[in-house]
Enzyme design. Structure first.
Site, PDB file in Angstrom:
ATOM      1  N   ARG A  66      71.615  49.288 -24.827  1.00 24.56           N
ATOM      2  CA  ARG A  66      71.848  50.444 -23.765  1.00 24.56           C
ATOM      3  C   ARG A  66      71.425  52.288 -24.013  1.00 24.56           C
ATOM      4  O   ARG A  66      71.577  52.405 -25.359  1.00 24.56           O
ATOM      5  CB  ARG A  66      73.165  50.494 -23.242  1.00 24.56           C
ATOM      6  CG  ARG A  66      74.009  48.979 -22.740  1.00 24.56           C
ATOM      7  CD  ARG A  66      75.024  48.959 -22.952  1.00 24.56           C
ATOM      8  NE  ARG A  66      76.122  47.713 -22.173  1.00 24.56           N
ATOM      9  CZ  ARG A  66      75.970  46.632 -22.895  1.00 24.56           C
ATOM     10  NH1 ARG A  66      75.891  46.234 -24.647  1.00 24.56           N
ATOM     11  NH2 ARG A  66      76.881  45.366 -22.465  1.00 24.56           N
TER      12      ARG A  66
ATOM     13  N   LYS B  55      80.111  47.820 -25.525  1.00 22.69           N
ATOM     14  CA  LYS B  55      80.750  48.119 -24.418  1.00 22.69           C
ATOM     15  C   LYS B  55      81.533  46.511 -24.797  1.00 22.69           C
ATOM     16  O   LYS B  55      82.580  47.051 -23.933  1.00 22.69           O
ATOM     17  CB  LYS B  55      79.670  47.315 -23.154  1.00 22.69           C
ATOM     18  CG  LYS B  55      80.153  47.327 -21.720  1.00 22.69           C
ATOM     19  CD  LYS B  55      79.928  47.138 -20.560  1.00 22.69           C
ATOM     20  CE  LYS B  55      80.199  47.373 -19.309  1.00 22.69           C
ATOM     21  NZ  LYS B  55      79.087  47.153 -18.174  1.00 22.69           N
TER      22      LYS B  55
ATOM     23  N   HIS C 238      67.953  53.152 -18.374  1.00 20.86           N
ATOM     24  CA  HIS C 238      68.691  51.601 -18.217  1.00 20.86           C
ATOM     25  C   HIS C 238      67.462  50.688 -17.696  1.00 20.86           C
ATOM     26  O   HIS C 238      68.334  49.432 -18.005  1.00 20.86           O
ATOM     27  CB  HIS C 238      70.044  51.542 -17.931  1.00 20.86           C
ATOM     28  CG  HIS C 238      71.007  50.755 -17.979  1.00 20.86           C
ATOM     29  ND1 HIS C 238      71.483  49.161 -17.663  1.00 20.86           N
ATOM     30  CD2 HIS C 238      72.173  51.303 -18.596  1.00 20.86           C
ATOM     31  CE1 HIS C 238      72.176  49.324 -18.237  1.00 20.86           C
ATOM     32  NE2 HIS C 238      73.092  49.903 -18.754  1.00 20.86           N
TER      33      HIS C 238
ATOM     34  N   ARG D  10      66.434  47.737 -19.990  1.00 21.37           N
ATOM     35  CA  ARG D  10      66.805  45.969 -19.504  1.00 21.37           C
ATOM     36  C   ARG D  10      66.385  45.035 -19.113  1.00 21.37           C
ATOM     37  O   ARG D  10      66.609  43.753 -18.864  1.00 21.37           O
ATOM     38  CB  ARG D  10      68.839  46.072 -19.919  1.00 21.37           C
ATOM     39  CG  ARG D  10      68.717  46.904 -21.040  1.00 21.37           C
ATOM     40  CD  ARG D  10      70.217  47.696 -21.439  1.00 21.37           C
ATOM     41  NE  ARG D  10      71.146  46.936 -20.873  1.00 21.37           N
ATOM     42  CZ  ARG D  10      71.903  45.444 -22.115  1.00 21.37           C
ATOM     43  NH1 ARG D  10      71.486  46.333 -23.152  1.00 21.37           N
ATOM     44  NH2 ARG D  10      72.853  44.924 -21.807  1.00 21.37           N
TER      45      ARG D  10
ATOM     46  N   HIS E  83      75.031  40.759 -24.059  1.00 18.96           N
ATOM     47  CA  HIS E  83      76.330  39.893 -22.850  1.00 18.96           C
ATOM     48  C   HIS E  83      77.418  39.426 -23.092  1.00 18.96           C
ATOM     49  O   HIS E  83      76.976  38.684 -24.148  1.00 18.96           O
ATOM     50  CB  HIS E  83      75.403  38.976 -21.692  1.00 18.96           C
ATOM     51  CG  HIS E  83      75.309  41.021 -20.403  1.00 18.96           C
ATOM     52  ND1 HIS E  83      73.893  40.094 -20.083  1.00 18.96           N
ATOM     53  CD2 HIS E  83      74.701  42.081 -20.849  1.00 18.96           C
ATOM     54  CE1 HIS E  83      73.741  41.295 -19.061  1.00 18.96           C
ATOM     55  NE2 HIS E  83      74.042  42.212 -19.897  1.00 18.96           N
TER      56      HIS E  83
ATOM     57  N   TYR F 266      83.489  28.087 -26.901  1.00 23.59           N
ATOM     58  CA  TYR F 266      82.470  27.059 -28.493  1.00 23.59           C
ATOM     59  C   TYR F 266      80.950  28.053 -28.758  1.00 23.59           C
ATOM     60  O   TYR F 266      80.248  27.631 -28.832  1.00 23.59           O
ATOM     61  CB  TYR F 266      82.505  26.325 -27.209  1.00 23.59           C
ATOM     62  CG  TYR F 266      83.158  25.015 -27.400  1.00 23.59           C
ATOM     63  CD1 TYR F 266      84.196  24.149 -27.913  1.00 23.59           C
ATOM     64  CD2 TYR F 266      83.910  25.188 -26.588  1.00 23.59           C
ATOM     65  CE1 TYR F 266      85.404  23.797 -28.104  1.00 23.59           C
ATOM     66  CE2 TYR F 266      85.851  24.565 -26.072  1.00 23.59           C
ATOM     67  CZ  TYR F 266      85.899  23.186 -26.479  1.00 23.59           C
ATOM     68  OH  TYR F 266      87.579  22.839 -27.329  1.00 23.59           O
TER      69      TYR F 266
END
Length: 400
Positions: A242, A269, A332, A335, A359, A369
């Site tokens: 970012r 974030k 941006h 990305r 993310h 998991y």
């Protein structure tokens, strides 16, 4: 056997406290000084707890049993009577001076204790300031939907739709916090659903065509503006982080010997540290940037003030000066470019790509998991991506 008024009156104090049971967990505790206190022993979610009902005979046997039956029904309904009692006490001491601003300050402090990111706290404090201008002085018990609407509508009318929606959201959050602490109100924002204009979702512009991407990279390489801007844009393309995470990066976060950049959680974030592998091309750019800033300062210091990072509009303004419209590309957008081309290549797992972008897995069960960071694959992917960008730029340069 169940208690009776006669039996209770005949209970005599002893050297130590003792208790005499009635039924259903209800008992009376006899104190050495002679007082007799009603108690209820109960279990909630496997834990043994105790409720106090007050002294006998002020609280009669009949009243104590009624309280017991009431609290037993709460337990059957999945509620803890002890918590309910605390909430009633809290509501009883609330006065008209318990304003929206007071509860907003409590909520902000609660978020601070929970370890929310400093940037998140700063944004919420700003939104609360916006809300306080309209309803901060009002007792939270008196807030009505019309009061809230009168606060957010002028913000929307000023063309700040997104801000209006966020202020409405934070007002609701404060009111729900007040409800949780015992205030007997309804959330006034619930009635305002749909009252504001919906925010138009605009995806950040990104170049997804490899040929056009090469042309963009060539334009960045030929950029004649400030060197920090040029090198920063190149890093942004290579590292696909970012823009704010790169602009605010400081040298202690980088380990050039180990080829790793660790972005601290307070700038992320997802509020967790993020490790990014540094391909050789990124190392070369960082080494060029090193003499241009202070040892512990920003990697990309501001042009006018090296104690501050590059401004938030720097990269987008540079892209416009290179001839790329805002509808075509944004800072941006690198990305999205990386995600699309890395996925289309078929070389890398979706999990590694998502981790590279920092993310969070949306499926909670899978997230529980999926704890690795796919580091080895991400190192190879970072090298592949940097080489891919070099190839596209070379093709575009040769074709000019």
């Amino acid at each position: 056997m169940p208690l009776s008024d006669m039996k209770i009156r005949n209970l005599k104090p002893e050297e130590k406290p003792y208790k005499v049971s009635d039924q259903g967990g209800l008992y009376i505790a006899v104190q050495p000084h002679g007082s007799k206190l009603w108690r209820l022993k109960y279990r909630y979610k496997g834990r043994e707890k105790t409720m106090s009902y007050g002294p006998y005979p002020l609280i009669s046997l009949k009243e104590a049993r009624e309280k017991r039956d009431r609290d037993k029904r709460l337990i059957l309904d999945g509620q803890d009577p002890g918590v309910r009692k605390q909430m009633r006490k809290r509501a009883a001491v609330l006065s008209d001076e318990d304003t929206f601003a007071a509860f907003a300050a409590e909520l902000l402090e609660k978020n601070r204790r929970e370890g929310k990111a400093s940037q998140t706290l700063k944004k919420k404090a700003w939104l609360i300031d916006q809300a306080n201008e309209g309803v901060g002085h009002r007792p939270v018990k008196e807030l009505r939907p019309a009061d809230v609407f009168a606060t957010v509508k002028p913000i929307e009318d000023a063309g700040k739709r997104e801000t209006a929606g966020r202020v409405l959201s934070v007002i609701g959050e404060v009111c729900r916090y007040a409800i949780a602490t015992g205030v007997d109100i309804n959330d006034p924002t619930y009635a305002l659903r749909g009252a504001l204009q919906k925010k138009q979702v605009a995806h950040r512009a990104a170049i997804l065509n490899p040929k056009r991407l090469g042309e963009l990279l060539a334009a960045i390489d030929a950029y004649g503006g400030h060197i920090q801007t040029k090198l920063g844009a190149q890093l942004l393309a290579i590292l696909h982080v970012r823009p704010g995470e790169l602009r605010q990066a400081k040298w202690p976060e980088f380990n050039l010997e180990e080829y790793v950049w660790t972005v601290p959680r307070d700038r992320m974030k997802m509020r967790r540290d993020h490790r990014a592998p540094l391909p050789a091309q990124a190392i070369e750019i960082l080494q060029r940037l090193r003499p241009l800033s202070q040892e512990d300062g920003y990697v990309l210091p501001g042009v006018a003030d090296w104690k501050k990072p590059l401004s938030s509009n720097t990269f987008n303004n540079a892209l416009r000066r290179m001839g790329f419209a805002k509808e075509e590309v944004s800072a941006h957008g690198f990305r999205s470019t990386f995600t699309t081309l890395a996925t289309e290549s078929g070389l890398w797992s979706i999990d590694a790509i998502e981790r590279a972008l920092s993310h969070e897995e949306e499926n909670k069960t899978r997230r529980a998991y999926l704890r690795g960071d796919f580091w080895d694959e991400r190192v190879r992917m970072a090298e592949w991506w940097a080489n891919k960008l070099d190839e596209l730029q070379l093709v575009a340069t040769d074709g000019q």
